[in-house]
Design a protein around this motif. Structure first.
Motif, PDB file in Angstrom:
ATOM      1  N   ALA A  29     -64.406  23.486  24.639  1.00  0.00           N
ATOM      2  CA  ALA A  29     -63.337  24.420  24.996  1.00  0.00           C
ATOM      3  C   ALA A  29     -63.884  25.818  25.293  1.00  0.00           C
ATOM      4  O   ALA A  29     -64.954  26.192  24.829  1.00  0.00           O
ATOM      5  CB  ALA A  29     -62.317  24.494  23.859  1.00  0.00           C
ATOM      6  N   TRP A  30     -63.120  26.560  26.071  1.00  0.00           N
ATOM      7  CA  TRP A  30     -63.405  27.971  26.305  1.00  0.00           C
ATOM      8  C   TRP A  30     -62.074  28.724  26.305  1.00  0.00           C
ATOM      9  O   TRP A  30     -61.019  28.147  26.535  1.00  0.00           O
ATOM     10  CB  TRP A  30     -64.166  28.203  27.615  1.00  0.00           C
ATOM     11  CG  TRP A  30     -63.379  27.847  28.852  1.00  0.00           C
ATOM     12  CD1 TRP A  30     -63.392  26.652  29.506  1.00  0.00           C
ATOM     13  CD2 TRP A  30     -62.466  28.681  29.565  1.00  0.00           C
ATOM     14  NE1 TRP A  30     -62.535  26.686  30.572  1.00  0.00           N
ATOM     15  CE2 TRP A  30     -61.943  27.923  30.638  1.00  0.00           C
ATOM     16  CE3 TRP A  30     -62.023  29.982  29.405  1.00  0.00           C
ATOM     17  CZ2 TRP A  30     -61.021  28.432  31.538  1.00  0.00           C
ATOM     18  CZ3 TRP A  30     -61.090  30.494  30.312  1.00  0.00           C
ATOM     19  CH2 TRP A  30     -60.618  29.725  31.364  1.00  0.00           C
ATOM     20  N   LYS A  31     -62.149  30.016  26.017  1.00  0.00           N
ATOM     21  CA  LYS A  31     -60.967  30.867  26.138  1.00  0.00           C
ATOM     22  C   LYS A  31     -61.422  32.301  26.345  1.00  0.00           C
ATOM     23  O   LYS A  31     -62.531  32.686  25.962  1.00  0.00           O
ATOM     24  CB  LYS A  31     -60.041  30.746  24.938  1.00  0.00           C
ATOM     25  CG  LYS A  31     -60.562  31.347  23.652  1.00  0.00           C
ATOM     26  CD  LYS A  31     -59.499  31.200  22.561  1.00  0.00           C
ATOM     27  CE  LYS A  31     -59.922  31.925  21.300  1.00  0.00           C
ATOM     28  NZ  LYS A  31     -58.866  31.903  20.286  1.00  0.00           N
ATOM     29  N   ALA A  32     -60.556  33.075  26.976  1.00  0.00           N
ATOM     30  CA  ALA A  32     -60.825  34.493  27.233  1.00  0.00           C
ATOM     31  C   ALA A  32     -59.494  35.197  27.468  1.00  0.00           C
ATOM     32  O   ALA A  32     -58.557  34.599  27.985  1.00  0.00           O
ATOM     33  CB  ALA A  32     -61.727  34.661  28.448  1.00  0.00           C
ATOM     34  N   THR A  33     -59.436  36.445  27.091  1.00  0.00           N
ATOM     35  CA  THR A  33     -58.290  37.284  27.422  1.00  0.00           C
ATOM     36  C   THR A  33     -58.749  38.240  28.507  1.00  0.00           C
ATOM     37  O   THR A  33     -59.635  39.077  28.277  1.00  0.00           O
ATOM     38  CB  THR A  33     -57.779  38.053  26.191  1.00  0.00           C
ATOM     39  OG1 THR A  33     -57.381  37.108  25.196  1.00  0.00           O
ATOM     40  CG2 THR A  33     -56.612  38.953  26.549  1.00  0.00           C
ATOM     41  N   MET A  34     -58.174  38.085  29.684  1.00  0.00           N
ATOM     42  CA  MET A  34     -58.579  38.888  30.831  1.00  0.00           C
ATOM     43  C   MET A  34     -57.774  40.181  30.874  1.00  0.00           C
ATOM     44  O   MET A  34     -56.593  40.208  30.500  1.00  0.00           O
ATOM     45  CB  MET A  34     -58.383  38.093  32.123  1.00  0.00           C
ATOM     46  CG  MET A  34     -59.078  36.725  32.105  1.00  0.00           C
ATOM     47  SD  MET A  34     -60.827  36.763  31.664  1.00  0.00           S
ATOM     48  CE  MET A  34     -61.502  37.467  33.142  1.00  0.00           C
ATOM     49  N   LEU A  35     -58.422  41.239  31.339  1.00  0.00           N
ATOM     50  CA  LEU A  35     -57.784  42.549  31.458  1.00  0.00           C
ATOM     51  C   LEU A  35     -57.474  42.810  32.927  1.00  0.00           C
ATOM     52  O   LEU A  35     -58.296  42.532  33.797  1.00  0.00           O
ATOM     53  CB  LEU A  35     -58.726  43.639  30.936  1.00  0.00           C
ATOM     54  CG  LEU A  35     -59.217  43.464  29.497  1.00  0.00           C
ATOM     55  CD1 LEU A  35     -60.249  44.529  29.149  1.00  0.00           C
ATOM     56  CD2 LEU A  35     -58.040  43.527  28.532  1.00  0.00           C
ATOM     57  N   THR A  36     -56.296  43.337  33.197  1.00  0.00           N
ATOM     58  CA  THR A  36     -55.910  43.667  34.566  1.00  0.00           C
ATOM     59  C   THR A  36     -56.131  45.154  34.806  1.00  0.00           C
ATOM     60  O   THR A  36     -56.168  45.942  33.854  1.00  0.00           O
ATOM     61  CB  THR A  36     -54.434  43.303  34.828  1.00  0.00           C
ATOM     62  OG1 THR A  36     -53.610  44.079  33.955  1.00  0.00           O
ATOM     63  CG2 THR A  36     -54.181  41.822  34.599  1.00  0.00           C
TER      64      THR A  36
END
Length: 150
Positions: free
Chosen positions: A57-64
């Motif tokens: 698995a992978w996860k990330a919180t992306m910033l706009t």
């Protein structure tokens, strides 16, 4: 950089190709090391987790750019170190994850060709995914410039 778009029987696809000024091992580490990925991909510091193996698995919180955040999750479909990553991305409302293939080819001692390919369900989805992938490659290219130590 070159871009190809096509409409296949099973959807809409794009392919992006670029040559980066970095050896393949350095490009691989940028894609598969959480701290490095966060630096160039626009993810919130500390939000990236990666289990880089098939099924991992992978996860990330992306910033706009406007200060917003959005979480992404998925899993690795295929992993061939320093050569190929097939990344599954969970899409709300869809039963199957979207997949993007990242292929690396060492050109010489200091340059790597990267090819990103994705097939989407509609022209609109393809255009949005292609725009996002182009921005990722632009950021990765800047991150890997020779004066940057990473």
């Amino acid at each position: 950089m070159s871009t190809e778009q096509s409409t296949a029987a099973d959807g809409f696809a794009y392919t992006l190709t670029r040559t980066l000024d970095a050896p393949v091992e350095r490009v691989w580490r940028a894609w598969t090391t959480p701290e490095r990925y966060a630096q160039w991909a626009g993810a919130a510091a500390g939000s990236v987790e990666m289990d880089v193996r098939p099924g991992g698995a992978w996860k990330a919180t992306m910033l706009t750019p406007d200060g917003g955040q959005f979480p992404l999750t998925g899993s690795y479909v295929e992993v061939t170190e320093n050569r190929r990553l097939v990344i599954g991305m969970d899409v709300p409302g869809k039963l199957e994850p979207a997949t993007m293939a990242v292929e690396l080819d060492q050109q010489d001692d200091r340059r790597t060709q990267i090819v990103l390919h994705q097939t989407c369900d509609s022209a609109e989805e393809r255009d949005m995914a292609e725009q996002g992938s182009t921005m990722l490659l632009d950021s990765l290219s800047t991150f890997l410039t020779p004066q940057t130590s990473n």
